[in-house]
Design a protein around this motif. Structure first.
Motif, PDB file in Angstrom:
ATOM      1  N   ARG A  53     -58.276  52.620 -50.763  1.00  0.00           N
ATOM      2  CA  ARG A  53     -60.122  51.792 -50.778  1.00  0.00           C
ATOM      3  C   ARG A  53     -60.062  51.558 -51.703  1.00  0.00           C
ATOM      4  O   ARG A  53     -60.737  50.468 -50.889  1.00  0.00           O
ATOM      5  CB  ARG A  53     -60.353  53.923 -50.940  1.00  0.00           C
ATOM      6  N   TYR A  56     -58.781  48.116 -50.435  1.00  0.00           N
ATOM      7  CA  TYR A  56     -58.048  47.618 -49.508  1.00  0.00           C
ATOM      8  C   TYR A  56     -58.497  46.321 -48.747  1.00  0.00           C
ATOM      9  O   TYR A  56     -57.949  46.361 -48.485  1.00  0.00           O
ATOM     10  CB  TYR A  56     -59.476  48.446 -48.490  1.00  0.00           C
ATOM     11  N   GLN A  60     -55.884  43.904 -46.516  1.00  0.00           N
ATOM     12  CA  GLN A  60     -56.619  43.314 -45.612  1.00  0.00           C
ATOM     13  C   GLN A  60     -56.286  41.522 -46.125  1.00  0.00           C
ATOM     14  O   GLN A  60     -55.807  40.949 -45.045  1.00  0.00           O
ATOM     15  CB  GLN A  60     -58.182  44.049 -45.674  1.00  0.00           C
ATOM     16  N   PHE A  88     -60.572  53.094 -43.961  1.00  0.00           N
ATOM     17  CA  PHE A  88     -59.163  53.735 -43.225  1.00  0.00           C
ATOM     18  C   PHE A  88     -59.449  54.699 -42.212  1.00  0.00           C
ATOM     19  O   PHE A  88     -60.330  55.149 -42.422  1.00  0.00           O
ATOM     20  CB  PHE A  88     -58.405  53.154 -43.748  1.00  0.00           C
TER      21      PHE A  88
END
Length: 151
Positions: A53, A56, A60, A88
């Protein structure tokens, strides 16, 4: 049989944390980081999910989507994702079809479901796999594999 470098992403459909059918083919033109973990809400798995997290945005930026898979059910995943604010998808693998298709072995002398991360390129070919019960090691390992592939 375990996936090997160069193998294609298995074609599977699993339920996501919202109870919807999720096909891996849904993620087009992106790399995929798929991490298998033993169980929602355990200390190591919470640490691993939070690590993904917290990184993340970096995944990306590297053109990758992250997906977590365990044998927990959709309701457990929903609570886990909500509590930890996970951006996600989490997939329920209650029948262990994904674990079998990917070749994820049990860890800790066979007492726990294995913890393994798979990195697929945009063509959905396996470029890296990492098996280690140490939860925090999976995030830098996956990021490094994506960075190498981008060069």
């Amino acid at each position: 049989m375990a996936l090997e470098i160069g193998d294609k992403l298995p074609r599977l459909t699993l339920k996501d944390q919202d109870g919807e059918n999720y096909h891996f083919s849904r993620v087009e033109d992106k790399a995929l980081v798929i991490f298998f973990y033993p169980k929602d809400f355990t200390p190591g798995c919470t640490k691993q999910a939070c690590g993904f997290r917290d990184s993340y945005e970096e995944f990306q930026d590297l053109g990758a989507e992250v997906i977590g898979i365990s044998t927990d059910n959709e309701n457990s995943h929903k609570k886990f994702a909500t509590k930890l604010r996970l951006p996600f998808v989490l997939l329920a693998d209650k029948e262990k079809r994904a674990r079998e298709a990917f070749g994820v072995k049990a860890g800790m002398l066979g007492l726990l479901p294995g913890r393994e991360t798979f990195v697929f390129d945009r063509d959905k070919k396996l470029i890296h796999r990492f098996n280690n019960m140490g939860a925090s090691k999976h995030i830098p390992e996956a990021l490094n594999a994506l960075k190498k592939a981008a060069k």
